[in-house]
Motif scaffolding. Structure first.
Motif, mmCIF file in Angstrom:
data_model
loop_
_atom_site.group_PDB
_atom_site.id
_atom_site.type_symbol
_atom_site.label_atom_id
_atom_site.label_comp_id
_atom_site.label_asym_id
_atom_site.label_seq_id
_atom_site.Cartn_x
_atom_site.Cartn_y
_atom_site.Cartn_z
ATOM 1 N N ARG A 58 0.760 -1.184 -0.118
ATOM 2 C CA ARG A 58 0.106 -0.024 0.171
ATOM 3 C C ARG A 58 0.766 1.295 -0.057
ATOM 4 O O ARG A 58 1.786 1.198 0.459
ATOM 5 C CB ARG A 58 -0.978 0.038 1.129
ATOM 6 C CG ARG A 58 -2.043 -0.985 1.311
ATOM 7 C CD ARG A 58 -2.762 -1.014 0.429
ATOM 8 N NE ARG A 58 -3.908 -1.957 0.601
ATOM 9 C CZ ARG A 58 -4.001 -3.068 -0.221
ATOM 10 N NH1 ARG A 58 -3.155 -3.181 -1.159
ATOM 11 N NH2 ARG A 58 -5.116 -4.068 -0.495
ATOM 12 N N LEU A 59 0.253 2.205 -0.666
ATOM 13 C CA LEU A 59 1.151 3.600 -0.535
ATOM 14 C C LEU A 59 0.031 4.615 0.192
ATOM 15 O O LEU A 59 -1.130 4.690 0.038
ATOM 16 C CB LEU A 59 1.249 4.128 -1.992
ATOM 17 C CG LEU A 59 2.587 3.627 -2.548
ATOM 18 C CD1 LEU A 59 2.791 3.936 -4.050
ATOM 19 C CD2 LEU A 59 3.871 4.463 -1.878
ATOM 20 N N LEU A 60 0.415 5.361 0.722
ATOM 21 C CA LEU A 60 -0.004 6.589 1.522
ATOM 22 C C LEU A 60 0.162 8.090 0.791
ATOM 23 O O LEU A 60 1.607 8.115 0.626
ATOM 24 C CB LEU A 60 0.056 6.715 2.837
ATOM 25 C CG LEU A 60 -0.504 7.750 3.819
ATOM 26 C CD1 LEU A 60 -2.036 7.647 3.770
ATOM 27 C CD2 LEU A 60 0.031 7.831 5.202
ATOM 28 N N THR A 61 -0.507 8.878 0.329
ATOM 29 C CA THR A 61 -0.203 9.956 -0.304
ATOM 30 C C THR A 61 -1.030 11.190 0.311
ATOM 31 O O THR A 61 -2.156 11.007 0.875
ATOM 32 C CB THR A 61 -0.493 10.093 -1.667
ATOM 33 O OG1 THR A 61 -1.875 9.791 -1.954
ATOM 34 C CG2 THR A 61 0.485 9.275 -2.470
ATOM 35 N N GLY A 62 -0.356 12.181 0.768
ATOM 36 C CA GLY A 62 -1.133 13.431 1.304
ATOM 37 C C GLY A 62 -1.063 14.782 0.297
ATOM 38 O O GLY A 62 0.237 14.818 -0.353
ATOM 39 N N SER A 63 -2.050 15.271 0.071
ATOM 40 C CA SER A 63 -2.028 16.356 -0.977
ATOM 41 C C SER A 63 -2.644 17.827 -0.498
ATOM 42 O O SER A 63 -3.185 17.923 0.584
ATOM 43 C CB SER A 63 -2.896 15.940 -2.078
ATOM 44 O OG SER A 63 -3.369 16.971 -2.846
ATOM 45 N N SER A 64 -2.389 18.813 -1.241
ATOM 46 C CA SER A 64 -3.064 20.130 -0.974
ATOM 47 C C SER A 64 -4.376 20.079 -1.346
ATOM 48 O O SER A 64 -5.227 21.160 -0.986
ATOM 49 C CB SER A 64 -2.480 21.204 -1.879
ATOM 50 O OG SER A 64 -2.611 20.866 -3.367
ATOM 51 N N ASP A 65 -4.986 19.204 -1.834
ATOM 52 C CA ASP A 65 -6.423 18.941 -2.225
ATOM 53 C C ASP A 65 -7.301 18.491 -0.812
ATOM 54 O O ASP A 65 -8.375 18.261 -1.044
ATOM 55 C CB ASP A 65 -6.697 18.053 -3.398
ATOM 56 C CG ASP A 65 -6.451 16.609 -2.943
ATOM 57 O OD1 ASP A 65 -6.311 16.261 -2.031
ATOM 58 O OD2 ASP A 65 -6.655 15.759 -3.952
ATOM 59 N N LYS A 66 -6.648 18.542 0.206
ATOM 60 C CA LYS A 66 -7.226 18.425 1.578
ATOM 61 C C LYS A 66 -7.587 16.884 1.873
ATOM 62 O O LYS A 66 -7.925 16.709 2.908
ATOM 63 C CB LYS A 66 -8.468 19.103 1.830
ATOM 64 C CG LYS A 66 -8.208 20.684 1.321
ATOM 65 C CD LYS A 66 -9.720 21.301 1.608
ATOM 66 C CE LYS A 66 -9.531 22.918 0.880
ATOM 67 N NZ LYS A 66 -10.613 23.643 0.781
ATOM 68 N N THR A 67 -7.016 16.032 0.872
ATOM 69 C CA THR A 67 -7.156 14.593 1.442
ATOM 70 C C THR A 67 -5.893 13.785 1.336
ATOM 71 O O THR A 67 -4.809 14.150 0.776
ATOM 72 C CB THR A 67 -7.926 13.867 0.140
ATOM 73 O OG1 THR A 67 -7.168 13.845 -1.125
ATOM 74 C CG2 THR A 67 -9.217 14.703 -0.119
ATOM 75 N N ALA A 68 -6.030 12.608 1.906
ATOM 76 C CA ALA A 68 -5.006 11.658 2.121
ATOM 77 C C ALA A 68 -5.527 10.492 1.276
ATOM 78 O O ALA A 68 -6.550 10.248 1.292
ATOM 79 C CB ALA A 68 -4.436 11.192 3.012
ATOM 80 N N ARG A 69 -4.748 9.831 0.360
ATOM 81 C CA ARG A 69 -5.348 8.394 -0.350
ATOM 82 C C ARG A 69 -4.423 7.134 -0.105
ATOM 83 O O ARG A 69 -3.291 7.285 0.110
ATOM 84 C CB ARG A 69 -5.393 8.955 -1.908
ATOM 85 C CG ARG A 69 -6.467 9.987 -2.136
ATOM 86 C CD ARG A 69 -6.561 10.372 -3.698
ATOM 87 N NE ARG A 69 -7.229 11.162 -3.729
ATOM 88 C CZ ARG A 69 -8.482 11.069 -4.583
ATOM 89 N NH1 ARG A 69 -8.781 10.119 -5.330
ATOM 90 N NH2 ARG A 69 -9.361 12.263 -4.660
ATOM 91 N N ILE A 70 -5.070 6.076 0.164
ATOM 92 C CA ILE A 70 -4.290 5.002 0.236
ATOM 93 C C ILE A 70 -4.370 4.155 -1.585
ATOM 94 O O ILE A 70 -5.740 4.233 -1.824
ATOM 95 C CB ILE A 70 -5.257 3.985 1.031
ATOM 96 C CG1 ILE A 70 -5.453 4.809 2.495
ATOM 97 C CG2 ILE A 70 -4.284 2.708 1.351
ATOM 98 C CD1 ILE A 70 -4.302 4.529 3.441
ATOM 99 N N TRP A 71 -3.397 3.712 -1.914
ATOM 100 C CA TRP A 71 -3.397 2.936 -3.131
ATOM 101 C C TRP A 71 -2.858 1.796 -3.131
ATOM 102 O O TRP A 71 -2.145 1.373 -2.023
ATOM 103 C CB TRP A 71 -2.225 4.079 -3.957
ATOM 104 C CG TRP A 71 -2.588 5.465 -3.998
ATOM 105 C CD1 TRP A 71 -2.155 6.310 -2.844
ATOM 106 C CD2 TRP A 71 -3.128 6.271 -5.058
ATOM 107 N NE1 TRP A 71 -2.739 7.524 -3.508
ATOM 108 C CE2 TRP A 71 -3.229 7.502 -4.628
ATOM 109 C CE3 TRP A 71 -3.959 6.013 -6.331
ATOM 110 C CZ2 TRP A 71 -3.733 8.635 -5.324
ATOM 111 C CZ3 TRP A 71 -4.529 6.871 -6.944
ATOM 112 C CH2 TRP A 71 -4.196 8.534 -6.491
ATOM 113 N N ASP A 72 -3.130 0.956 -4.080
ATOM 114 C CA ASP A 72 -2.629 -0.519 -4.197
ATOM 115 C C ASP A 72 -1.175 -0.241 -4.877
ATOM 116 O O ASP A 72 -1.026 0.317 -5.840
ATOM 117 C CB ASP A 72 -3.602 -1.159 -5.344
ATOM 118 C CG ASP A 72 -3.098 -2.846 -5.186
ATOM 119 O OD1 ASP A 72 -1.980 -3.035 -5.666
ATOM 120 O OD2 ASP A 72 -3.793 -3.343 -5.070
#
Length: 429
Positions: free
Chosen positions: A373-387
């Motif tokens: 899994r990967l975790l990203t944090g963004s200026s779009d106010k969300t964090a996302r979990i990816w495969d």
């Protein structure tokens, strides 16, 4: 009297195995042994261990190469490796839910960091303090006060987690006790703001990087400066030790990365190749590769032993803001101001997947310990979990009302902390 062959047999006589410790991420076995009355440890890295590995063949290989693993220990080692194998097979398919929202500080947050287990975490702020929080209850455990300006860079001395270092715009770094909140030392000597810091893995040194173009190494025991690392011509904004603690790398706005010998303070290599400011620089787990990210829209992969560039990872349309290896060093992830992230194979240097979905800069990226899994944090106010295999977005962590600048997994990958410009931290589990 018969003479015995000198070799592994004699070697193991001098060394006595005391115990095994399992290390799940990255997979390995730690050996505690006695040599001439002294207790020592060494690790057997099993970075290629997978669900289909032939364990018996692997144990035989270890037995041949490692004098401490005698034939009588083989069965025990086999069981340990099978346990590791099972753990690796349980790929974390965890779905995260919002657990707590913490209004951490009155003034903006600068950084968030977890201890190894994820049982507590720290926040730095413009209010000149660092706060320690209990992850399970969301309660504030301590406020570390004493800096005279923004507390910007913060870290635990993981894996121990009994000390915290804080680096401030007041040009000092302070070392604190996690248990009592007492300040052990104030490290003075930088001529400008401290913007990055790191403990060495042995937790005997703290390294600080500053806008004054230097990095300094400090002795945790006596509070003295050990070395000043001089060689950059602009601010140092990234700094990290390798796994064994004998090398440190610094990334600078002067477009270069320098590799230093942590034992002597001498410059080992200067990595020249990027044509804009460096945003990140780090070693892979086995210390063979260095990954650098730059505002020039590329990442570069370097041979850590000779300082030569092995590959340039291209494809992003804007600055690289963060980059990382997975624990085993097989995968590389890059995050960019173009709103996408990419996954590359470290072996082939080819792009395996493109992570699309964010609507703003991605300033932080990290793998979970299992590497799936990967975790990203963004200026779009969300964090996302990816495969991490397919690049598919599995989850959007929504709720922050401003840019997310910090996000991290804990050591087992079942807790995520996000820090935002909305002045809150969110715990997801």
């Amino acid at each position: 009297m018969t003479t015995k062959p000198i070799g592994p047999a004699l070697e193991s006589k001098k060394m006595k195995l005391k115990s095994f410790l399992l290390r799940y991420y990255p997979p390995g076995i730690m050996l505690e042994y006695e040599k001439s009355g002294e207790l020592k440890t060494k690790s057997i890295d099993l970075l290629d261990l997978g669900p289909s590995t032939d364990v018996s063949a692997l144990v035989e290989e270890i037995h041949q190469a490692e004098p401490l693993i005698t034939a009588s220990r083989a069965e025990q080692v086999k069981l340990l490796i099978q346990r590791l194998q099972e753990k690796l097979g349980q790929h974390s398919n965890h779905t995260f839910y919002l657990f707590k929202v913490l209004k951490a500080h009155i003034l903006p947050l600068t950084n968030v960091a977890l201890n190894k287990s994820g049982s507590c975490f720290i926040t730095g702020s413009y209010d000149r303090t660092c706060k320690l929080w209990d992850t399970a209850s969301g309660e504030e455990l301590n406020t570390l006060e004493g800096h005279r300006n923004v507390v910007y860079a913060i870290a635990f001395n993981n894996p121990y987690g009994d000390k915290i270092a804080t680096g401030s715009f007041d040009k000092t770094c302070k070392l604190w006790s996690v248990e009592t909140g007492q300040c052990y030392h104030t490290f003075r000597g930088h001529r400008a703001e401290i913007v990055c810091l790191s403990f060495n893995p042995q937790s005997t040194l703290v390294a600080t990087g500053s806008m004054d173009t230097t990095a300094k190494l400090w002795d945790i025991q006596n509070g003295e400066e050990v070395f000043t690392l001089t060689g950059h011509s602009a601010e140092i904004i990234s700094l990290s030790f390798n796994t064994s603690g004998d090398r440190i790398i610094t990334g600078s706005f002067d477009h270069t990365v320098i590799v230093w010998d942590a034992d002597t303070g001498r410059k080992v290599h200067t990595l020249i190749g990027h044509c804009a400011e460096i945003s990140s620089a780090l070693f892979n787990w086995d210390c063979s590769l260095i990954l650098t990210g730059s505002m020039d829209k590329t990442c570069m992969l370097w041979d850590a032993t000779n300082g030569k560039c092995m590959a340039t990872l291209t494809g992003h349309e804007d600055e690289i803001l963060d980059s990382c290896f997975d624990y085993t060093g097989k995968l590389i992830a890059t995050a960019s101001a173009d709103g996408t992230a990419r996954i590359f194979s470290a072996a082939t240097r080819k792009c395996i997947a493109k992570l699309e979905g964010h609507e703003g800069d991605i300033s932080k990226i990290s793998f979970n310990p299992q590497g799936n899994r990967l975790l990203t944090g963004s200026s779009d106010k969300t964090a996302r979990i990816w495969d991490a295999q397919t690049g598919q977005c599995l989850q959007v962590l929504e709720g922050h009302t401003d840019e997310i600048f910090s996000c991290a997994f804990n050591y087992t990958g079942n807790i995520v902390i996000t820090g935002s410009k909305d002045n809150t931290c969110r715990i997801w589990r």
